[in-house]
Design a protein around this motif. Structure first.
Motif, mmCIF file in Angstrom:
data_model
loop_
_atom_site.group_PDB
_atom_site.id
_atom_site.type_symbol
_atom_site.label_atom_id
_atom_site.label_comp_id
_atom_site.label_asym_id
_atom_site.label_seq_id
_atom_site.Cartn_x
_atom_site.Cartn_y
_atom_site.Cartn_z
ATOM 1 N N ASN A 23 58.930 10.223 69.794
ATOM 2 C CA ASN A 23 57.572 10.772 69.840
ATOM 3 C C ASN A 23 57.535 12.205 69.310
ATOM 4 O O ASN A 23 56.604 12.592 68.599
ATOM 5 C CB ASN A 23 57.030 10.746 71.271
ATOM 6 C CG ASN A 23 56.593 9.365 71.707
ATOM 7 O OD1 ASN A 23 56.299 8.511 70.868
ATOM 8 N ND2 ASN A 23 56.564 9.130 73.006
ATOM 9 N N ASP A 24 58.544 12.996 69.655
ATOM 10 C CA ASP A 24 58.618 14.366 69.167
ATOM 11 C C ASP A 24 58.701 14.401 67.638
ATOM 12 O O ASP A 24 58.055 15.234 66.987
ATOM 13 C CB ASP A 24 59.827 15.084 69.764
ATOM 14 C CG ASP A 24 59.595 15.509 71.207
ATOM 15 O OD1 ASP A 24 58.437 15.461 71.654
ATOM 16 O OD2 ASP A 24 60.575 15.893 71.876
ATOM 17 N N VAL A 176 55.464 22.289 68.499
ATOM 18 C CA VAL A 176 54.229 21.647 68.035
ATOM 19 C C VAL A 176 53.019 22.518 68.366
ATOM 20 O O VAL A 176 52.087 22.663 67.556
ATOM 21 C CB VAL A 176 54.095 20.242 68.650
ATOM 22 C CG1 VAL A 176 52.713 19.648 68.376
ATOM 23 C CG2 VAL A 176 55.173 19.312 68.097
ATOM 24 N N ASP A 177 53.031 23.115 69.544
ATOM 25 C CA ASP A 177 51.952 24.028 69.937
ATOM 26 C C ASP A 177 51.875 25.198 68.965
ATOM 27 O O ASP A 177 50.787 25.600 68.535
ATOM 28 C CB ASP A 177 52.207 24.517 71.361
ATOM 29 C CG ASP A 177 51.055 25.358 71.896
ATOM 30 O OD1 ASP A 177 49.895 24.974 71.693
ATOM 31 O OD2 ASP A 177 51.320 26.404 72.522
ATOM 32 N N ALA A 178 53.035 25.738 68.604
ATOM 33 C CA ALA A 178 53.078 26.856 67.654
ATOM 34 C C ALA A 178 52.543 26.436 66.294
ATOM 35 O O ALA A 178 51.750 27.154 65.666
ATOM 36 C CB ALA A 178 54.511 27.373 67.525
ATOM 37 N N SER A 194 57.283 33.757 63.777
ATOM 38 C CA SER A 194 56.195 33.677 64.758
ATOM 39 C C SER A 194 56.373 32.468 65.672
ATOM 40 O O SER A 194 55.991 32.520 66.846
ATOM 41 C CB SER A 194 54.835 33.625 64.046
ATOM 42 O OG SER A 194 54.660 32.424 63.313
ATOM 43 N N ILE A 195 56.957 31.391 65.150
ATOM 44 C CA ILE A 195 57.247 30.224 65.991
ATOM 45 C C ILE A 195 58.269 30.598 67.062
ATOM 46 O O ILE A 195 58.111 30.275 68.242
ATOM 47 C CB ILE A 195 57.766 29.052 65.134
ATOM 48 C CG1 ILE A 195 56.643 28.492 64.267
ATOM 49 C CG2 ILE A 195 58.340 27.942 66.016
ATOM 50 C CD1 ILE A 195 57.094 27.459 63.262
ATOM 51 N N TYR A 196 59.333 31.282 66.634
ATOM 52 C CA TYR A 196 60.351 31.689 67.612
ATOM 53 C C TYR A 196 59.746 32.601 68.675
ATOM 54 O O TYR A 196 60.019 32.453 69.869
ATOM 55 C CB TYR A 196 61.512 32.405 66.922
ATOM 56 C CG TYR A 196 62.468 33.018 67.919
ATOM 57 C CD1 TYR A 196 63.331 32.221 68.664
ATOM 58 C CD2 TYR A 196 62.469 34.392 68.155
ATOM 59 C CE1 TYR A 196 64.179 32.764 69.607
ATOM 60 C CE2 TYR A 196 63.310 34.953 69.092
ATOM 61 C CZ TYR A 196 64.172 34.132 69.822
ATOM 62 O OH TYR A 196 64.995 34.682 70.767
ATOM 63 N N ALA A 197 58.922 33.556 68.256
ATOM 64 C CA ALA A 197 58.309 34.483 69.221
ATOM 65 C C ALA A 197 57.466 33.717 70.233
ATOM 66 O O ALA A 197 57.497 34.015 71.429
ATOM 67 C CB ALA A 197 57.456 35.513 68.476
#
Length: 324
Positions: A23-24, A176-178, A194-197
């Motif tokens: 699913n991920d 996924v939220d990012a 920005s994803i990592y942050a």
């Protein structure tokens, strides 16, 4: 051209099955393949294993990774969700047919392929246990060895497990939220940094800790989300504020509403109200603040001024240098 290999392995013939990886993988593929406006983003290849019928063998996984990183592209992205393994000789990603941990695809092999890839940017995202060892060959211990253009983002450190919650990996849920826009800047760009942050801020010190390693000159955008302001309006910031520290003088002619005006106050002027509308957008995005007034309305009606915040000055300089 942007290409992505997205892999999710739930089924393991000789080990414990997982439940959220497939699913991920579908969720990540959905996020990557198109931008917010429906425009094409990544050309994705999806490999998933839910049962013996669609099991992924080690050789097939390695071949797909090799194909990804030998293709010339602007961005080559590899995402893996499944079992990971670590031992003194290094880390491994396990395919469905792995009978023991070292029968997976070695992270060192993946790193060699990525280091020699003709793709301009190589992104490796791993939601697997012990994935934080990626980029750290055992011979050099705690030092990373990654070529220019490579970014590695992992769910956990080399010594940690990657957790699942509510049928999804904790790390991938945040990823996924990012990608959906939570990690976007005001222009809508979503970068590995920005994803990592976003993920880092979302996980506490006692939880699994994401790892971020990169050797790049510039961050690339992995997806475009809806921008908070149009480029045209943002570029005007250098016109309204020509120098650092400039204070933009307001008066009642900038406020379009007639309500709340004292007798004798000047009426709104259309040219001014159009400018004020853009200034209010800056204010909502923390690019600007009124001086000695609680709100922009008060600043206008009381003939006060507004000025850029530190973030606003940053974007003013970008606009001044034609960076946006």
């Amino acid at each position: 051209m942007k290409i992505a290999l997205v892999v999710g392995v739930n089924y393991y013939s000789s080990g414990g099955h997982l439940y959220g990886c497939v699913n991920d993988a579908y969720k990540v593929k959905t996020m990557l393949e198109r931008n917010f406006d429906g425009s094409i983003n990544f050309d994705c290849k999806l490999l998933t294993a839910s049962s013996n019928a669609d099991a992924i063998e080690r050789g097939n996984l390695k071949d797909a990774i090799e194909k990804l990183f030998t293709t010339k592209a602007e961005i080559a992205l590899f995402y893996f969700a499944g079992h990971g393994h670590i031992e003194p000789t290094g880390g491994y990603l396990l395919a469905s047919d792995a009978k023991r941990g070292d029968e997976g695809v070695a992270l060192n092999e993946i790193l060699v392929l990525a280091n020699s890839s003709p793709a301009t940017n190589k992104i490796i995202i791993l939601d697997s246990c012990h994935s934080g060892i990626a980029g750290n060959p055992p011979t050099i211990k705690d030092n990373a060895l990654i070529a220019e253009g490579i970014t590695i983002l992992t769910a956990s450190t080399a010594n940690q497990y990657a957790s699942e919650k509510d049928g999804s990996g904790v790390f991938t849920s945040l990823l996924v939220d990012a990608l959906s826009g939570s990690a976007a800047n005001i222009l809508g760009d979503i970068t590995p940094g920005s994803i990592y942050a976003h993920i880092d801020q979302s996980l506490g010190a006692w939880e699994q800790r994401p790892i971020f390693k990169t050797n790049v000159r510039n961050f690339v955008s992995l997806r475009e989300a809806s921008p908070s302001i149009s480029l045209e309006d943002l570029r005007k910031i250098k016109d309204f504020f020509p120098v650092a520290g400039f204070e933009f003088k307001l008066d009642p002619t900038f406020e379009p509403e007639s309500k709340g005006r004292d007798e004798g106050m000047p009426e709104p002027i259309e040219e001014h109200t159009e400018i004020f509308s853009i200034l209010q957008k800056y204010n909502r995005l923390n690019l600007l603040k009124p001086i000695d007034a609680p709100h922009m309305w008060n600043a206008a009606m009381e003939s006060k001024s507004c000025k850029l915040t530190a973030l606003g000055e940053h974007y003013r300089k970008l606009a001044e240098n034609n960076r946006i």
